[in-house]
Design a protein around this motif. Structure first.
Motif, PDB file in Angstrom:
ATOM      1  N   GLU A 261       3.350   5.814  -3.569  1.00 26.79           N
ATOM      2  CA  GLU A 261       3.858   5.191  -2.299  1.00 26.79           C
ATOM      3  C   GLU A 261       5.128   4.415  -2.680  1.00 26.79           C
ATOM      4  OE1 GLU A 261       1.147   2.736  -0.281  1.00 26.79           O
ATOM      5  OE2 GLU A 261      -0.375   4.265   0.219  1.00 26.79           O
ATOM      6  N   LEU A 262       6.296   4.995  -2.216  1.00 25.07           N
ATOM      7  CA  LEU A 262       7.570   4.289  -2.840  1.00 25.07           C
ATOM      8  C   LEU A 262       8.221   3.963  -1.517  1.00 25.07           C
ATOM      9  CD1 LEU A 262       8.572   7.304  -5.045  1.00 25.07           C
ATOM     10  CD2 LEU A 262       7.245   5.189  -5.666  1.00 25.07           C
ATOM     11  N   GLU A 263       9.532   3.105  -1.643  1.00 20.36           N
ATOM     12  CA  GLU A 263      10.310   2.620  -0.935  1.00 20.36           C
ATOM     13  C   GLU A 263      11.716   3.565  -1.106  1.00 20.36           C
ATOM     14  OE1 GLU A 263      10.729  -1.607  -1.119  1.00 20.36           O
ATOM     15  OE2 GLU A 263       9.045  -1.845   0.123  1.00 20.36           O
ATOM     16  N   GLU A 264      12.593   3.404  -0.262  1.00 15.10           N
ATOM     17  CA  GLU A 264      13.859   4.170  -0.192  1.00 15.10           C
ATOM     18  C   GLU A 264      14.573   3.545  -1.387  1.00 15.10           C
ATOM     19  OE1 GLU A 264      15.835   6.016   3.390  1.00 15.10           O
ATOM     20  OE2 GLU A 264      15.691   3.878   3.860  1.00 15.10           O
ATOM     21  N   GLY A 265      15.024   4.250  -2.154  1.00 13.06           N
ATOM     22  CA  GLY A 265      15.932   3.925  -3.595  1.00 13.06           C
ATOM     23  C   GLY A 265      15.119   3.805  -4.792  1.00 13.06           C
ATOM     24  N   TRP A 284      10.236  23.011  -9.943  1.00 11.78           N
ATOM     25  CA  TRP A 284       9.494  21.866  -9.139  1.00 11.78           C
ATOM     26  C   TRP A 284      10.020  22.459  -7.636  1.00 11.78           C
ATOM     27  CZ3 TRP A 284       6.510  18.246 -10.627  1.00 11.78           C
ATOM     28  CH2 TRP A 284       6.351  17.891 -12.211  1.00 11.78           C
ATOM     29  N   TYR A 285       8.785  22.069  -6.948  1.00 18.44           N
ATOM     30  CA  TYR A 285       8.973  22.460  -5.400  1.00 18.44           C
ATOM     31  C   TYR A 285       8.681  21.175  -4.814  1.00 18.44           C
ATOM     32  CZ  TYR A 285       9.558  27.524  -6.325  1.00 18.44           C
ATOM     33  OH  TYR A 285      10.050  28.729  -6.706  1.00 18.44           O
ATOM     34  N   ARG A 286       9.255  20.819  -3.685  1.00 14.75           N
ATOM     35  CA  ARG A 286       8.548  20.066  -2.524  1.00 14.75           C
ATOM     36  C   ARG A 286       8.498  21.068  -1.228  1.00 14.75           C
ATOM     37  NH1 ARG A 286       9.871  17.333   2.197  1.00 14.75           N
ATOM     38  NH2 ARG A 286      12.265  18.239   2.174  1.00 14.75           N
ATOM     39  N   HIS A 287       7.167  21.104  -1.009  1.00 16.60           N
ATOM     40  CA  HIS A 287       6.788  21.968  -0.142  1.00 16.60           C
ATOM     41  C   HIS A 287       7.540  23.516  -0.745  1.00 16.60           C
ATOM     42  CE1 HIS A 287       5.181  18.887   2.365  1.00 16.60           C
ATOM     43  NE2 HIS A 287       6.360  18.449   2.547  1.00 16.60           N
ATOM     44  N   ASP A 288       8.337  24.216  -0.075  1.00 17.18           N
ATOM     45  CA  ASP A 288       8.829  25.410  -0.026  1.00 17.18           C
ATOM     46  C   ASP A 288      10.186  25.458  -0.893  1.00 17.18           C
ATOM     47  OD1 ASP A 288       6.403  26.746   0.427  1.00 17.18           O
ATOM     48  OD2 ASP A 288       7.349  27.044   2.455  1.00 17.18           O
ATOM     49  N   GLU A 289      10.692  24.287  -0.933  1.00  9.73           N
ATOM     50  CA  GLU A 289      12.105  23.934  -1.191  1.00  9.73           C
ATOM     51  C   GLU A 289      12.256  23.693  -2.709  1.00  9.73           C
ATOM     52  OE1 GLU A 289      15.821  20.713  -0.621  1.00  9.73           O
ATOM     53  OE2 GLU A 289      13.823  20.463   0.294  1.00  9.73           O
ATOM     54  N   ILE A 290      13.166  24.545  -3.516  1.00 11.47           N
ATOM     55  CA  ILE A 290      13.220  24.028  -4.963  1.00 11.47           C
ATOM     56  C   ILE A 290      13.987  22.725  -5.057  1.00 11.47           C
ATOM     57  CG2 ILE A 290      14.382  24.650  -6.992  1.00 11.47           C
ATOM     58  CD1 ILE A 290      13.876  27.714  -6.287  1.00 11.47           C
ATOM     59  N   VAL A 291      13.528  21.765  -5.939  1.00  5.23           N
ATOM     60  CA  VAL A 291      14.043  20.666  -6.029  1.00  5.23           C
ATOM     61  C   VAL A 291      14.311  20.023  -7.433  1.00  5.23           C
ATOM     62  CG1 VAL A 291      13.153  19.608  -4.002  1.00  5.23           C
ATOM     63  CG2 VAL A 291      11.889  19.342  -6.165  1.00  5.23           C
ATOM     64  N   GLY A 292      14.008  20.968  -8.263  1.00  4.75           N
ATOM     65  CA  GLY A 292      14.323  20.638  -9.678  1.00  4.75           C
ATOM     66  C   GLY A 292      13.970  21.683 -10.807  1.00  4.75           C
ATOM     67  N   TYR A 309       4.659  18.005  -3.998  1.00  5.37           N
ATOM     68  CA  TYR A 309       5.293  18.299  -5.114  1.00  5.37           C
ATOM     69  C   TYR A 309       4.514  19.272  -6.002  1.00  5.37           C
ATOM     70  CZ  TYR A 309       9.308  15.271  -3.965  1.00  5.37           C
ATOM     71  OH  TYR A 309      10.203  14.668  -3.293  1.00  5.37           O
ATOM     72  N   THR A 310       5.237  20.514  -6.064  1.00  5.03           N
ATOM     73  CA  THR A 310       4.361  21.375  -6.853  1.00  5.03           C
ATOM     74  C   THR A 310       5.253  21.952  -8.205  1.00  5.03           C
ATOM     75  OG1 THR A 310       3.322  22.355  -4.846  1.00  5.03           O
ATOM     76  CG2 THR A 310       3.373  23.937  -6.888  1.00  5.03           C
ATOM     77  N   CYS A 311       4.247  22.037  -9.169  1.00  8.89           N
ATOM     78  CA  CYS A 311       5.121  22.612 -10.756  1.00  8.89           C
ATOM     79  C   CYS A 311       4.806  24.029 -10.694  1.00  8.89           C
ATOM     80  CB  CYS A 311       4.630  21.667 -11.657  1.00  8.89           C
ATOM     81  SG  CYS A 311       4.764  22.345 -13.138  1.00  8.89           S
ATOM     82  N   GLU A 312       5.594  24.823 -10.971  1.00 13.55           N
ATOM     83  CA  GLU A 312       5.455  26.233 -11.155  1.00 13.55           C
ATOM     84  C   GLU A 312       5.981  26.575 -12.208  1.00 13.55           C
ATOM     85  OE1 GLU A 312       6.106  29.821  -8.165  1.00 13.55           O
ATOM     86  OE2 GLU A 312       7.998  29.480  -9.353  1.00 13.55           O
ATOM     87  N   LYS A 323       0.544  24.424  -9.465  1.00 19.07           N
ATOM     88  CA  LYS A 323      -0.308  23.424  -9.157  1.00 19.07           C
ATOM     89  C   LYS A 323       0.461  22.155  -8.419  1.00 19.07           C
ATOM     90  CE  LYS A 323      -3.332  23.797 -13.269  1.00 19.07           C
ATOM     91  NZ  LYS A 323      -4.236  23.202 -14.343  1.00 19.07           N
ATOM     92  N   ILE A 324      -0.158  21.667  -7.409  1.00 12.44           N
ATOM     93  CA  ILE A 324       0.309  20.769  -6.671  1.00 12.44           C
ATOM     94  C   ILE A 324      -0.019  19.427  -7.553  1.00 12.44           C
ATOM     95  CG2 ILE A 324       0.118  19.140  -4.622  1.00 12.44           C
ATOM     96  CD1 ILE A 324      -0.744  21.660  -3.083  1.00 12.44           C
ATOM     97  N   LEU A 325       0.975  18.643  -7.887  1.00 14.28           N
ATOM     98  CA  LEU A 325       0.814  17.338  -8.933  1.00 14.28           C
ATOM     99  C   LEU A 325       0.843  16.144  -8.241  1.00 14.28           C
ATOM    100  CD1 LEU A 325       2.707  18.668 -12.341  1.00 14.28           C
ATOM    101  CD2 LEU A 325       0.225  19.043 -11.471  1.00 14.28           C
ATOM    102  N   ALA A 326       1.433  16.019  -7.082  1.00 17.44           N
ATOM    103  CA  ALA A 326       1.588  14.728  -6.502  1.00 17.44           C
ATOM    104  C   ALA A 326       1.818  14.865  -5.069  1.00 17.44           C
ATOM    105  CB  ALA A 326       2.739  13.983  -7.174  1.00 17.44           C
ATOM    106  N   ALA A 327       1.511  13.826  -4.340  1.00 15.69           N
ATOM    107  CA  ALA A 327       2.013  13.789  -2.786  1.00 15.69           C
ATOM    108  C   ALA A 327       2.787  12.463  -2.743  1.00 15.69           C
ATOM    109  CB  ALA A 327       0.817  13.485  -2.109  1.00 15.69           C
ATOM    110  N   VAL A 328       3.801  12.395  -2.139  1.00 13.36           N
ATOM    111  CA  VAL A 328       4.673  11.391  -2.171  1.00 13.36           C
ATOM    112  C   VAL A 328       5.005  10.920  -0.735  1.00 13.36           C
ATOM    113  CG1 VAL A 328       7.218  10.288  -2.617  1.00 13.36           C
ATOM    114  CG2 VAL A 328       6.077  12.059  -4.242  1.00 13.36           C
TER     115      VAL A 328
END
Length: 691
Positions: A261-265, A284-292, A309-312, A323-328
């Protein structure tokens, strides 16, 4: 006058050739007694006219003799690619030898039939063949072409159309296949694999293992198989057999990081590790989008970054586990009230009056240093020495490929070392080269920065502007990569690429911390242990192999790189003596603030020892220990940030460090450094244009 029943003479039986040439070099000709070829330059028409042999025993019907020619083989419509070659063929028969003209229809000139020979060859049929070849076809060549066959009795003609069309335009073939247009049919295309080697080479036994973890008889067959089966990015992983393959396995448990549970920034940091052979790559994926990419995902979050957030982990290009490693969850926070922002950013020159409604905040930057013979200190503080003699990518934006910096390394030192000779900066296809003596090369035009000390020079590019500032010792190039408004009204953030060049052998490259990089300076992810990756993201444990991976050497002309020696090997018996002197230089009072600020001296002392024994360019006015110390002082004097810093750190108390260290000061270094580069005009000579 001879009677028409008389047999023609030999000259009449094999008539003279008449050649007509149009404005567009369309060459036409009538019959020849033997084949003949006329070849023009590119973008011309070539004709091939000749006449067949006469029949052995003619039996001539007078009525046949009076008939005009008949075209027996007519030109047909053709389609040709731009730059290709088109050809029309035409054949005609008649008792009286026909003359064939092949040319553009709008340039056709009809002959006077009375000028033709009035006598038959004495044979039932004479055949004339003509061809026209059009080289380097382009749009003006498109249109109707006419075959005109004539003798004294009349003419026959047939038209054909030349269409200029690229049948592969807009076609994207899968993998390595190339488009081949079906020009014989005039429409359609196929995607075909190119030839990767001679046929004999296809049967040479030289086993390779591809990055798809597949064994092939040789590299040629590997590429051919990849092309036919649409395997992207094929390359040799290793020579010989593949060995044991282990599928990737992610070590973290599902939802190992839980819910954030984060705040902007706020900064999000996720870690994923995997084992397998070959070593898996992490995506790294956020849903189906590659983010890293890579083991760590580090980013400053906004509301849009919420989600799973999923690690492939991937090896062998196609073997994947995830594997899904986190929910943000990211909460939007209200805008803070306007506040005074204090920053240590360089002074901004502007023609506009100063205003507190236009405050610029510089985003944090990491620094890579290349100095001496040459030594590297990456963005993530990994230190190594590389002795290559080539052009190497020092740093590059590996997210959007907007910019890169490469260094030209040439021979220096007593035993074959190398040093930076120049540094070239590319941003959005605008280029500046920083040369020795602080000269700047822009598309062959030299900018003499020494004549404008402490004055900003703005170099306007097509897409990117550069700012140059020479302070008497360092030339600083600044390029603003991005600018955006912050949550504070009237305040803006700027991402900058800053390159500081000592005019001799050392450069400092500052890059925004939020940009992942690649090259000799590492990947800027905060982890020094994974800096040595090649162009494909594979870890390399050999400095020379790593350096070769980042060479710019398309012709393969760079020599093999020498193995870097240790300071003890270079110095021999002098080692302890030189080390003591270098330790003294880096322990002076002026450098204590640098050490306290986090600038460790250990790797700098070792570089000092190495260069002092190696000799660099052996200029007495520029002692190697002082060149290294100057690079350290520059690093210390830069604006710099540690992870988590919102404002830069700086140590201003390093003025006149040279006196305590026993090194030449700025004034004494100036002329020797100037002499290492090309001759330069004075300001008066430059303005007068007399140099």
């Amino acid at each position: 006058t001879r009677a028409e029943t008389e047999r023609p003479t030999k000259e009449e039986e094999y008539p003279t050739t008449y050649v007509y040439t149009s404005e567009n070099a369309v060459t036409t000709g009538d019959s020849y007694s033997s084949p003949q070829q006329t070849t023009e330059a590119d973008d011309t028409f070539t004709t091939y006219p000749y006449t067949t042999e006469a029949e052995a025993e003619p039996t001539v019907d007078p009525e046949v003799v009076k008939q005009p020619p008949v075209i027996t083989i007519a030109p047909v419509n053709i389609t040709v690619a731009p730059g290709g070659t088109g050809r029309f063929d035409c054949e005609a028969k008649a008792a009286m030898t026909p003359q064939i003209t092949l040319t553009r229809k709008d340039q056709l000139s009809r002959p006077n039939l009375e000028s033709f020979n009035a006598f038959s060859s004495g044979h039932v049929s004479q055949t004339t063949i003509n061809s026209i070849t059009i080289n380097n076809v382009d749009e003006p060549n498109e249109g109707w072409y006419t075959c005109l066959a004539c003798n004294r009795q009349g003419c026959d003609e047939v038209d054909a159309y030349l269409t200029v069309l690229d049948l592969c335009e807009g076609v994207t073939c899968p993998g390595e296949k190339q488009c081949v247009g079906n020009y014989a049919a005039g429409h359609g295309h196929t995607c075909e694999c190119p030839s990767y080697c001679d046929r004999a080479d296809m049967f040479a036994s030289d086993f390779v293992c591809s990055n798809y973890c597949e064994e092939q008889f040789n590299e040629c067959l590997m590429k051919d198989d990849a092309c036919r089966n649409d395997k992207f990015g094929i390359e040799v992983m290793n020579k010989g057999r593949c060995g044991k393959i282990e599928n990737p396995e992610i070590l973290e448990e599902e939802f190992a990081h839980g819910v954030f549970e984060l705040e902007e920034g706020d900064e999000l940091i996720l870690e994923c590790n995997a084992i397998g052979f070959p070593e898996p790559e992490i995506v790294w994926y956020r849903h189906d989008e590659i983010v890293g990419h890579g083991n760590y995902l580090i980013k400053s979050v906004s509301v849009a970054d919420g989600g799973e957030y999923t690690c492939e982990a991937v090896n062998c290009m196609t073997t994947k586990v995830s594997k899904i490693l986190a929910a943000v969850v990211v909460k939007e926070i209200p805008l803070p009230p306007p506040a005074v922002v204090t920053t240590f950013a360089p002074v901004i020159t502007s023609t506009e009056p100063a205003s507190f409604d236009n405050i610029i905040v510089e985003t944090p930057r990491a620094t890579c240093a290349v100095y001496g013979d040459p030594h590297f200190l990456t963005y993530d503080k990994n230190a190594y020495t590389y002795m290559g003699l080539c052009d190497n990518v020092l740093a590059m934006d590996c997210e959007s490929a907007r910019w890169f910096v490469y260094g030209r390394m040439r021979a220096c030192g007593k035993t074959g070392g190398s040093c930076l000779e120049s540094v070239t900066v590319f941003v959005d296809n605008d280029v500046l080269e920083l040369q020795r003596g602080w000269l700047v090369n822009r598309n062959g035009k030299k900018l003499v920065t020494k004549n404008r000390k402490n004055k900003e020079i703005v170099v306007k590019g097509k897409k990117q502007d550069f700012t140059l500032l020479f302070d008497g010792a360092m030339l600083t190039l600044t390029a603003i990569l991005d600018s955006r408004a912050t949550a504070v009204p009237g305040t803006y953030e700027e991402d900058k690429l800053v390159v500081r060049w000592d005019g001799f052998v050392s450069v400092q490259i500052q890059t925004p911390m939020n940009i992942r990089t690649c090259g000799m300076c590492g990947n800027n992810d905060g982890r020094p242990e994974n800096d040595m990756k090649n162009r494909h993201g594979k870890m390399i444990d050999n400095v020379n192999v790593f350096g070769k991976a980042w060479q710019i050497d398309p012709m393969g002309r760079c020599p093999e790189t020498q193995k870097a020696r240790t300071s003890e090997e270079v110095c021999g018996e002098r080692y302890q003596e030189v080390k003591t002197e270098c330790e003294r230089v880096f322990s002076i009072t002026k450098f204590q603030g640098c050490i306290a600020a986090g600038h460790d001296t250990a790797q700098w002392i070792d570089s000092c020892v190495y260069d002092e024994c190696e000799g660099l360019m052996q200029k007495e006015e520029l002692p190697p220990k002082c060149v290294v110390a100057q690079a350290y002082a520059t690093q210390c004097g830069n604006l710099f940030w540690q992870k988590g810093d919102t404002t830069p750190r700086i140590n201003n108390d390093i003025t006149n460090w040279e006196m305590e260290a026993g090194c030449p000061d700025e004034a004494k270094r100036y002329q020797p450094i100037l002499d290492t580069g090309c001759p330069q005009p004075t300001l008066e000579e430059e303005l007068a244009g007399t140099f």
